[in-house]
Design a protein around this motif. Structure first.
Motif, PDB file in Angstrom:
ATOM      1  N   TYR A 143       0.847  -1.367   0.056  1.00 12.24           N
ATOM      2  CA  TYR A 143       0.095   0.075   0.063  1.00 12.24           C
ATOM      3  C   TYR A 143       0.752   1.328  -0.067  1.00 12.24           C
ATOM      4  N   PHE A 144       1.815   1.276   1.007  1.00 17.66           N
ATOM      5  CA  PHE A 144       2.694   2.396   1.106  1.00 17.66           C
ATOM      6  C   PHE A 144       3.557   2.744  -0.217  1.00 17.66           C
ATOM      7  N   HIS A 145       4.067   1.612  -0.844  1.00 18.00           N
ATOM      8  CA  HIS A 145       4.934   1.596  -1.991  1.00 18.00           C
ATOM      9  C   HIS A 145       3.928   2.160  -3.345  1.00 18.00           C
ATOM     10  N   GLN A 146       2.709   1.727  -3.307  1.00 20.11           N
ATOM     11  CA  GLN A 146       1.824   2.527  -4.534  1.00 20.11           C
ATOM     12  C   GLN A 146       1.754   3.920  -4.215  1.00 20.11           C
ATOM     13  N   ARG A 147       1.428   4.248  -2.924  1.00 22.42           N
ATOM     14  CA  ARG A 147       1.060   5.563  -2.744  1.00 22.42           C
ATOM     15  C   ARG A 147       2.050   6.516  -2.715  1.00 22.42           C
ATOM     16  N   ALA A 148       3.170   6.095  -2.420  1.00 22.46           N
ATOM     17  CA  ALA A 148       4.497   6.948  -2.561  1.00 22.46           C
ATOM     18  C   ALA A 148       4.889   7.043  -4.072  1.00 22.46           C
ATOM     19  N   LEU A 149       4.765   5.864  -5.012  1.00 25.92           N
ATOM     20  CA  LEU A 149       4.772   6.236  -6.306  1.00 25.92           C
ATOM     21  C   LEU A 149       3.937   7.219  -6.917  1.00 25.92           C
ATOM     22  N   SER A 298       8.802  -5.388 -23.603  1.00 27.24           N
ATOM     23  CA  SER A 298       7.507  -5.568 -24.128  1.00 27.24           C
ATOM     24  C   SER A 298       6.647  -6.604 -23.064  1.00 27.24           C
ATOM     25  N   LYS A 299       7.357  -7.363 -22.714  1.00 25.99           N
ATOM     26  CA  LYS A 299       6.544  -8.375 -21.414  1.00 25.99           C
ATOM     27  C   LYS A 299       6.269  -7.567 -20.301  1.00 25.99           C
ATOM     28  N   ALA A 300       7.335  -6.920 -19.919  1.00 31.39           N
ATOM     29  CA  ALA A 300       7.247  -6.188 -18.702  1.00 31.39           C
ATOM     30  C   ALA A 300       5.947  -5.141 -18.756  1.00 31.39           C
ATOM     31  N   GLU A 301       6.074  -4.419 -19.879  1.00 34.49           N
ATOM     32  CA  GLU A 301       5.013  -3.347 -20.067  1.00 34.49           C
ATOM     33  C   GLU A 301       3.791  -4.229 -19.977  1.00 34.49           C
ATOM     34  N   GLN A 302       3.617  -5.266 -20.562  1.00 37.38           N
ATOM     35  CA  GLN A 302       2.050  -6.254 -20.560  1.00 37.38           C
ATOM     36  C   GLN A 302       1.616  -6.360 -19.106  1.00 37.38           C
ATOM     37  N   TRP A 303       2.702  -6.701 -18.323  1.00 38.79           N
ATOM     38  CA  TRP A 303       2.355  -7.225 -16.864  1.00 38.79           C
ATOM     39  C   TRP A 303       2.003  -5.918 -15.980  1.00 38.79           C
ATOM     40  N   ILE A 304       2.966  -4.749 -16.501  1.00 37.57           N
ATOM     41  CA  ILE A 304       2.522  -3.647 -15.700  1.00 37.57           C
ATOM     42  C   ILE A 304       0.948  -3.170 -15.896  1.00 37.57           C
ATOM     43  N   LYS A 305       0.555  -3.333 -17.074  1.00 38.43           N
ATOM     44  CA  LYS A 305      -0.897  -3.008 -17.370  1.00 38.43           C
ATOM     45  C   LYS A 305      -1.821  -3.905 -16.597  1.00 38.43           C
ATOM     46  N   ARG A 306      -1.290  -5.043 -16.210  1.00 31.68           N
ATOM     47  CA  ARG A 306      -2.309  -5.935 -15.540  1.00 31.68           C
ATOM     48  C   ARG A 306      -2.031  -5.632 -13.901  1.00 31.68           C
ATOM     49  N   SER A 307      -2.191  -4.549 -13.430  1.00 29.90           N
ATOM     50  CA  SER A 307      -2.123  -4.062 -12.268  1.00 29.90           C
ATOM     51  C   SER A 307      -2.826  -4.897 -10.968  1.00 29.90           C
ATOM     52  N   ARG A 308      -3.994  -5.167 -11.443  1.00 30.21           N
ATOM     53  CA  ARG A 308      -4.876  -5.957 -10.338  1.00 30.21           C
ATOM     54  C   ARG A 308      -4.087  -7.430 -10.213  1.00 30.21           C
ATOM     55  N   ASP A 309      -3.683  -8.011 -11.305  1.00 32.34           N
ATOM     56  CA  ASP A 309      -3.046  -9.256 -11.093  1.00 32.34           C
ATOM     57  C   ASP A 309      -1.484  -9.344 -10.654  1.00 32.34           C
ATOM     58  N   TYR A 310      -0.974  -8.028 -11.021  1.00 33.35           N
ATOM     59  CA  TYR A 310       0.551  -7.890 -10.724  1.00 33.35           C
ATOM     60  C   TYR A 310       0.693  -6.429 -10.006  1.00 33.35           C
ATOM     61  N   PRO A 311       0.346  -6.575  -8.841  1.00 33.72           N
ATOM     62  CA  PRO A 311       0.335  -4.934  -8.346  1.00 33.72           C
ATOM     63  C   PRO A 311       1.643  -4.654  -8.007  1.00 33.72           C
ATOM     64  N   TRP A 312       2.768  -5.754  -7.957  1.00 31.88           N
ATOM     65  CA  TRP A 312       4.115  -4.990  -7.678  1.00 31.88           C
ATOM     66  C   TRP A 312       4.862  -4.573  -8.962  1.00 31.88           C
ATOM     67  N   ASP A 313       4.139  -5.006 -10.079  1.00 36.19           N
ATOM     68  CA  ASP A 313       4.939  -4.674 -11.193  1.00 36.19           C
ATOM     69  C   ASP A 313       4.734  -2.928 -11.676  1.00 36.19           C
ATOM     70  N   THR A 314       5.214  -2.249 -11.128  1.00 37.45           N
ATOM     71  CA  THR A 314       5.079  -0.792 -10.892  1.00 37.45           C
ATOM     72  C   THR A 314       5.837   0.001 -11.826  1.00 37.45           C
ATOM     73  N   SER A 315       6.896  -0.671 -12.352  1.00 36.86           N
ATOM     74  CA  SER A 315       7.957  -0.025 -13.493  1.00 36.86           C
ATOM     75  C   SER A 315       8.721  -1.094 -14.039  1.00 36.86           C
ATOM     76  N   VAL A 316       9.433  -0.747 -15.256  1.00 38.77           N
ATOM     77  CA  VAL A 316      10.031  -1.987 -15.672  1.00 38.77           C
ATOM     78  C   VAL A 316      11.313  -2.200 -14.816  1.00 38.77           C
ATOM     79  N   LEU A 317      11.995  -1.212 -14.314  1.00 41.44           N
ATOM     80  CA  LEU A 317      12.935  -1.794 -13.365  1.00 41.44           C
ATOM     81  C   LEU A 317      12.546  -2.528 -12.006  1.00 41.44           C
TER      82      LEU A 317
END
Length: 329
Positions: A143-149, A298-317
């Motif tokens: 939660y705090f990670h997402q809010r900080a970003l 390309s794969k990372a960008e797809q994961w990032i778009k699926r934030s409900r499934d992969y909430p920790w994928d908040t940037s490519v790095l």
């Protein structure tokens, strides 16, 4: 052959330092496969550079300014580039008195980055699945990670700084009791960030694909000026704080996952300059090469778009960081 190896080969065959323009001409003449690459064409099409020559020139400036293989003399214009002393062939055996003192050794000497990059790229799906199946990190740490970003575009606001501070605490950066890592007071942390307002705002425009000597210098200034940790080591706490301000160029780095994966141990020498060099090399020689792989990106960008499934994928790095963690699950 990597582009850095091409530049190194060109400089090795020269009896004197070369300008970026001279290196560019040699690349075009002797290594034409590295001129007019898909990346060069994309950058020209996007208007980043006016032609392919300038795109290649920018790549030369970037690689020579961020790798310790090269030495740049900026006392002349254009600057002159040569191989660093450690990269030049020895003319004769060195006497003991001539050997570099141990404190000048590279902080990550002996790390086989190519093998680690290959491992991550070859096992991306596997490590990604392992990371999310483990469900190790939830609750306040997420939660705090997402809010900080989410609040990072007001980098010195009280809300943003409080979220970073809470994130680091929930990520284990402040241990209660006598032992373990300790954070500075919020007032000390906040004051150090306030003084960096303009630098942080500038760094938020950086792209890991286009790092230069000047951009690394700005990141170093931020790293060396942040006061978030009260205990001796700065690398872990500073990288995690900077990640929440600059997620596009700084990943979070820690002992248990990042250092153990790359180095096989968790040792950090408590020296701010050494810790900065270690962070820079880990990012430039591991995180950025992984993230720059076209298929992975390309794969990372797809994961990032699926934030409900992969909430920790908040940037490519951060995705790269997640895979490093997943490799240990």
């Amino acid at each position: 052959m990597k582009f850095s190896a091409v530049v190194k080969k060109i400089l090795s065959s020269s009896s004197s330092p070369m300008t970026p323009q001279e290196i560019r001409d040699q690349v075009k003449m002797k290594h034409p496969d590295f001129y007019g690459t898909p990346s060069h064409h994309r950058n020209v099409e996007k208007g980043h550079y006016k032609d392919l020559d300038h795109a290649l020139l920018a790549q030369i400036y970037s690689i020579t300014g961020t790798s310790n293989i090269f030495q740049c003399d900026k006392s002349t214009k254009p600057m002159k580039i040569s191989l660093s002393k450690l990269e030049k062939p020895l003319r004769r055996p060195m006497m003991n008195s001539e050997r570099p003192s141990i404190h000048r050794a590279s902080p990550i000497r002996g790390v086989n980055y190519d093998a680690k990059i290959k491992e991550i790229l070859s096992n991306a799906e596997k490590y990604h699945d392992a990371y999310y199946k483990a469900e190790t990190f939830r609750g306040p740490s997420l939660y705090f990670h997402q809010r900080a970003l989410a609040t990072r575009h007001a980098p010195v606001s009280l809300t943003h700084l409080e979220y970073i501070y809470a994130t680091l605490a929930s990520w284990g950066m402040h241990r209660m009791g006598r032992g373990g890592s300790k954070m500075q007071s919020f007032e000390i942390f906040s004051h150090s960030i306030q003084a960096l307002k303009e630098r942080i705002a500038e760094a938020q425009t950086f792209d890991f694909h286009e790092m230069t000597y000047t951009k690394w210098a700005i990141l170093k200034e931020i790293f060396c000026s942040i006061r978030v940790m009260a205990s001796g080591t700065s690398l872990v706490g500073n990288s995690k704080a900077m990640h929440h301000m600059l997620p596009n160029v700084i990943p979070p780095i820690d002992r248990e996952y990042t250092l153990r994966f790359l180095r096989g141990n968790t040792n950090i020498r408590n020296d701010l300059e050494t810790e900065w060099l270690l962070m820079k090399e880990i990012i430039s020689q591991f995180f950025i090469p992984v993230a720059s792989d076209a298929a992975f990106y390309s794969k990372a960008e797809q994961w990032i778009k699926r934030s409900r499934d992969y909430p920790w994928d908040t940037s490519v790095l951060k995705v790269v960081d997640n895979l490093v963690i997943g490799s240990k699950k």
